[in-house]
Enzyme design. Structure first.
Site, PDB file in Angstrom:
ATOM      1  N   ASP A 163       0.820  -1.222   0.000  1.00 23.94           N
ATOM      2  CA  ASP A 163       0.000   0.000   0.000  1.00 23.94           C
ATOM      3  C   ASP A 163       0.850   1.268   0.000  1.00 23.94           C
ATOM      4  O   ASP A 163       0.423   2.297  -0.529  1.00 23.94           O
ATOM      5  CB  ASP A 163      -0.905   0.031   1.244  1.00 23.94           C
ATOM      6  CG  ASP A 163      -2.106  -0.899   1.127  1.00 23.94           C
ATOM      7  OD1 ASP A 163      -2.144  -1.705   0.178  1.00 23.94           O
ATOM      8  OD2 ASP A 163      -2.999  -0.816   1.989  1.00 23.94           O
ATOM      9  N   HIS A 170     -18.594 -30.336 -15.111  1.00 25.05           N
ATOM     10  CA  HIS A 170     -20.030 -30.054 -15.084  1.00 25.05           C
ATOM     11  C   HIS A 170     -20.669 -30.784 -13.911  1.00 25.05           C
ATOM     12  O   HIS A 170     -20.322 -31.932 -13.672  1.00 25.05           O
ATOM     13  CB  HIS A 170     -20.679 -30.531 -16.391  1.00 25.05           C
ATOM     14  CG  HIS A 170     -22.169 -30.419 -16.387  1.00 25.05           C
ATOM     15  ND1 HIS A 170     -22.809 -29.221 -16.572  1.00 25.05           N
ATOM     16  CD2 HIS A 170     -23.144 -31.359 -16.181  1.00 25.05           C
ATOM     17  CE1 HIS A 170     -24.121 -29.408 -16.513  1.00 25.05           C
ATOM     18  NE2 HIS A 170     -24.356 -30.693 -16.269  1.00 25.05           N
TER      19      HIS A 170
HETATM   20  P1  FAD Z   1      -0.335  -3.170   5.952  1.00 27.49           P
HETATM   21  O1  FAD Z   1      -1.123  -4.395   5.973  1.00 27.49           O
HETATM   22  O2  FAD Z   1      -1.003  -1.866   6.150  1.00 27.49           O
HETATM   23  O3  FAD Z   1       0.793  -3.351   7.056  1.00 27.49           O
HETATM   24  C1  FAD Z   1       1.667  -2.329   7.392  1.00 27.49           C
HETATM   25  C2  FAD Z   1       2.260  -2.625   8.744  1.00 27.49           C
HETATM   26  O4  FAD Z   1       3.282  -1.685   8.998  1.00 27.49           O
HETATM   27  C3  FAD Z   1       1.249  -2.472   9.872  1.00 27.49           C
HETATM   28  O5  FAD Z   1       1.260  -3.616  10.674  1.00 27.49           O
HETATM   29  C4  FAD Z   1       1.744  -1.258  10.640  1.00 27.49           C
HETATM   30  O6  FAD Z   1       1.501  -1.342  12.034  1.00 27.49           O
HETATM   31  C5  FAD Z   1       3.230  -1.294  10.348  1.00 27.49           C
HETATM   32  N1  FAD Z   1       3.866   0.017  10.465  1.00 27.49           N
HETATM   33  C6  FAD Z   1       3.478   1.168   9.871  1.00 27.49           C
HETATM   34  N2  FAD Z   1       4.337   2.166  10.194  1.00 27.49           N
HETATM   35  C7  FAD Z   1       5.252   1.613  11.009  1.00 27.49           C
HETATM   36  C8  FAD Z   1       6.404   2.133  11.673  1.00 27.49           C
HETATM   37  N3  FAD Z   1       6.785   3.412  11.566  1.00 27.49           N
HETATM   38  N4  FAD Z   1       7.124   1.300  12.448  1.00 27.49           N
HETATM   39  C9  FAD Z   1       6.768  -0.012  12.593  1.00 27.49           C
HETATM   40  N5  FAD Z   1       5.702  -0.544  11.983  1.00 27.49           N
HETATM   41  C10 FAD Z   1       4.963   0.250  11.197  1.00 27.49           C
HETATM   42  N6  FAD Z   1      -7.168  -6.432   0.503  1.00 27.49           N
HETATM   43  C11 FAD Z   1      -7.390  -7.557  -0.188  1.00 27.49           C
HETATM   44  O7  FAD Z   1      -6.581  -7.927  -1.033  1.00 27.49           O
HETATM   45  N7  FAD Z   1      -8.507  -8.320   0.028  1.00 27.49           N
HETATM   46  C12 FAD Z   1      -9.437  -7.964   0.937  1.00 27.49           C
HETATM   47  O8  FAD Z   1     -10.423  -8.666   1.113  1.00 27.49           O
HETATM   48  C13 FAD Z   1      -9.242  -6.782   1.679  1.00 27.49           C
HETATM   49  N8  FAD Z   1     -10.128  -6.412   2.603  1.00 27.49           N
HETATM   50  C14 FAD Z   1      -9.893  -5.288   3.343  1.00 27.49           C
HETATM   51  C15 FAD Z   1     -10.820  -4.932   4.302  1.00 27.49           C
HETATM   52  C16 FAD Z   1     -10.611  -3.804   5.082  1.00 27.49           C
HETATM   53  C17 FAD Z   1     -11.613  -3.421   6.112  1.00 27.49           C
HETATM   54  C18 FAD Z   1      -9.417  -3.026   4.890  1.00 27.49           C
HETATM   55  C19 FAD Z   1      -9.153  -1.812   5.730  1.00 27.49           C
HETATM   56  C20 FAD Z   1      -8.491  -3.382   3.933  1.00 27.49           C
HETATM   57  C21 FAD Z   1      -8.721  -4.517   3.152  1.00 27.49           C
HETATM   58  N9  FAD Z   1      -7.817  -4.906   2.168  1.00 27.49           N
HETATM   59  C22 FAD Z   1      -8.066  -6.026   1.440  1.00 27.49           C
HETATM   60  C23 FAD Z   1      -6.592  -4.143   1.904  1.00 27.49           C
HETATM   61  C24 FAD Z   1      -5.373  -4.836   2.558  1.00 27.49           C
HETATM   62  O9  FAD Z   1      -5.611  -4.993   3.928  1.00 27.49           O
HETATM   63  C25 FAD Z   1      -4.115  -4.020   2.316  1.00 27.49           C
HETATM   64  O10 FAD Z   1      -3.963  -3.804   0.937  1.00 27.49           O
HETATM   65  C26 FAD Z   1      -2.896  -4.759   2.831  1.00 27.49           C
HETATM   66  O11 FAD Z   1      -2.985  -5.005   4.214  1.00 27.49           O
HETATM   67  C27 FAD Z   1      -1.629  -3.943   2.549  1.00 27.49           C
HETATM   68  O12 FAD Z   1      -0.536  -4.644   3.006  1.00 27.49           O
HETATM   69  P2  FAD Z   1       0.827  -3.913   3.360  1.00 27.49           P
HETATM   70  O13 FAD Z   1       1.781  -4.982   3.724  1.00 27.49           O
HETATM   71  O14 FAD Z   1       1.197  -2.975   2.285  1.00 27.49           O
HETATM   72  O15 FAD Z   1       0.513  -2.991   4.624  1.00 27.49           O
END
Ligand code: FAD
Length: 486
Positions: free
Chosen positions: A315, A447
């Site tokens: 993200d 099927h």
């Molecule tokens: P994240 O999962 O956001 O993880 C980032 C991590 O970094 C977090 O744990 C945070 O605490 C940590 N962090 C941040 N800053 C710091 C710092 N300075 N120091 C230490 N740690 C830090 N996606 C799908 O594909 N399918 C779904 O069904 C889906 N459903 C969703 C439902 C909801 C309600 C939401 C909110 C999102 C959903 N998503 C879904 C989106 C998905 O959750 C995100 O795209 C995904 O989690 C992104 O992964 P990431 O590893 O980039 O970051």
């Protein structure tokens, strides 16, 4: 006093991007340190995103299914929900997965450091633990995967009855009238959950359709089903202001005659998008650049930031903000850090709304094709003609495949219906493999299955479909047949 450590590969953030990167790097023989500010690993996805929302959507599905089968000869009484037990089911599901990650990290000897990380320079990250203790970690390479957080509308009151997606997953209020601001995937999924809990749900969406980005013909059957269950959608509608009182949250709208004056809600969910978690990272100390919206900029194939030894995934680098994209990028970034000759060259990322029916799409939408002026051919198969769909009492689904009109190559697909999110995988693979429509049409599907609709949509595009009467001019793409007969 600060503790000092050093590591080969530092991964910042333990969501699906971060943990995939950390585990892959460890599997490739690297010394890995994973930094996470929360107590549990798994990021948004496991803790407050994909997993808890899907656990609640399953509960909603069971509630909605009950009472729907009288014409099949099954009489059931209205289900009664025990909210504390629903919460427990959701929490246990999350906890199984997050504990699994702890175990996987231990097995791989990935060192996990809990605390808030920020860069001190190009090779040092400081981590501040909850008790204030500081750890300085020197790293050779770093993968940033700090994810995103919900956008907050500044005019909404600070009140426990106004929640974002994280608050909505807690189910603290489940009776009365709910407003969902934002008809995107998260908004529609939460509307599904709260409607099943028994709330009167209104969804307002600023643009002209819910689930913006998906083709309207796929969205409509889902919208219709949710409306039938009592959800009201208001498109082209904007929230102008809101204030909290004893009675509830009163909200004013523009763009919609039906929502004139102040409307009172017991619960308001704001789901209007997400923004990158870059604040406080001190990215400038590391020389890592961000774009105008605050997302870290990377080169598309190698996921490298403006610093050659620092990568970013998930993200934090922008759309699509999906867990499976983050995971795919996390793995590739880890392989690059380990010196492998790889690149992130994924062609498509599937999108799924886990509503009932599910809406899933991959590659180009019809809307994209129109905007880009592409010449396309389409095959559409309505599920009302699919045996399996009728056997489960559902007929609202539809499968659509879009091909390049000149080559027959599949460039996009969309499905609405039960398990659309599972079915779209075949078409994602077809696009990644560069399949022609004929490849899918000639693949024999079992099927009776819902997957047959994929084969039949391809046959409809080819002009070879026998399960519907579709007069069509001479079939277009016959390369394999011609090759065989010549
Ligand atoms: P994240 O999962 O956001 O993880 C980032 C991590 O970094 C977090 O744990 C945070 O605490 C940590 N962090 C941040 N800053 C710091 C710092 N300075 N120091 C230490 N740690 C830090 N996606 C799908 O594909 N399918 C779904 O069904 C889906 N459903 C969703 C439902 C909801 C309600 C939401 C909110 C999102 C959903 N998503 C879904 C989106 C998905 O959750 C995100 O795209 C995904 O989690 C992104 O992964 P990431 O590893 O980039 O970051």
């Amino acid at each position: 006093m600060s503790q000092k450590k050093s590591t080969q590969c530092l991964v910042l953030g333990s969501g699906p991007g971060g943990y995939a990167a950390a585990f892959r790097a460890a599997d490739l023989g690297m010394q890995v340190t994973l930094v996470e500010k929360f107590e549990t690993l798994g990021g948004v996805c496991l803790n407050v995103g994909c997993i808890p929302s899907k656990a609640l959507l399953h509960v909603a599905e069971v509630v909605n299914e009950a009472g729907q089968h009288e014409k099949m000869g099954i009489k059931t009484s209205k289900p009664e929900l025990e909210i504390p037990k629903v919460q427990k089911f959701k929490e246990q599901t999350v906890s199984k997965l997050t504990k699994g990650l702890d175990m996987l990290a231990k097995k791989r000897k990935v060192e996990v450091v809990h605390g808030l990380g920020h860069f001190e320079d190009k090779h040092t990250l400081a981590v501040i633990a909850q008790n204030g203790e500081k750890t300085e970690i020197q790293f050779e390479s770093c993968i940033i995967a700090t994810g995103s957080k919900p956008v907050h509308l500044p005019f909404l009151p600070d009140d426990p009855r106004v929640v974002n997606s994280t608050g909505a997953l807690k189910l603290s209020i489940t009776t009365g009238k709910m407003l969902v601001i934002g008809g995107g995937i998260i908004g529609c999924e939460m509307a599904t959950v709260y409607n099943a809990m028994g709330m009167e749900v209104h969804v307002v969406e600023m643009t002209g359709q819910i689930m913006p980005g998906a083709d309207l013909d796929l969205v409509k059957p889902c919208q219709k089903m949710l409306e039938k269950r009592g959800v009201t959608f208001h498109v082209n509608t904007k929230v102008e202001s809101a204030k909290a009182s004893k009675k509830g949250i009163s909200v004013q709208f523009t763009g919609n005659d039906k929502l004139e004056g102040e409307q009172l809600f017991d619960l308001v969910l704001e789901s209007v998008g997400r923004k990158p978690n870059t604040a406080g990272l001190n990215l400038d100390q590391a020389g890592v650049e961000v774009d105008a919206r605050g997302y870290i900029t990377v080169d598309a194939r190698y996921l490298r930031t403006s610093q050659p030894h620092i990568y970013a995934v998930g993200d934090i680098i922008g759309d699509p903000m999906l867990a499976h994209k983050a995971t795919a990028q996390g793995r590739i970034a880890a392989e690059l850090v380990a010196g492998e000759k790889v690149a992130y060259d994924t062609v498509v990322i599937p999108n799924v709304a886990y509503t009932d029916p599910e809406v899933a799409w991959v590659g180009k939408t019809q809307q994209h094709c129109k905007e880009e002026g592409l010449e396309v051919e389409m095959g559409v198969f309505p599920w009302a003609a699919n045996g399996r769909s009728l056997c489960i009492g559902r007929d609202e689904g539809c499968t659509k495949i879009i091909t390049d009109a000149n080559t027959g190559r599949i460039i996009g697909a969309g499905i609405v219906g039960r398990h659309a999110g599972d079915l779209i995988a075949e078409l994602g693979l077809a696009i990644e493999m560069g399949c022609d429509i004929e490849d899918v049409a000639l693949t024999v599907h079992a099927h009776p299955t819902l997957a047959e609709t994929v084969g039949m949509a391809a046959e409809a595009c080819e002009g070879t479909l026998t399960d519907l009467y579709m007069p069509k001019p001479k079939p277009k793409f016959k390369k394999n047949h011609e090759a065989i007969s010549s």
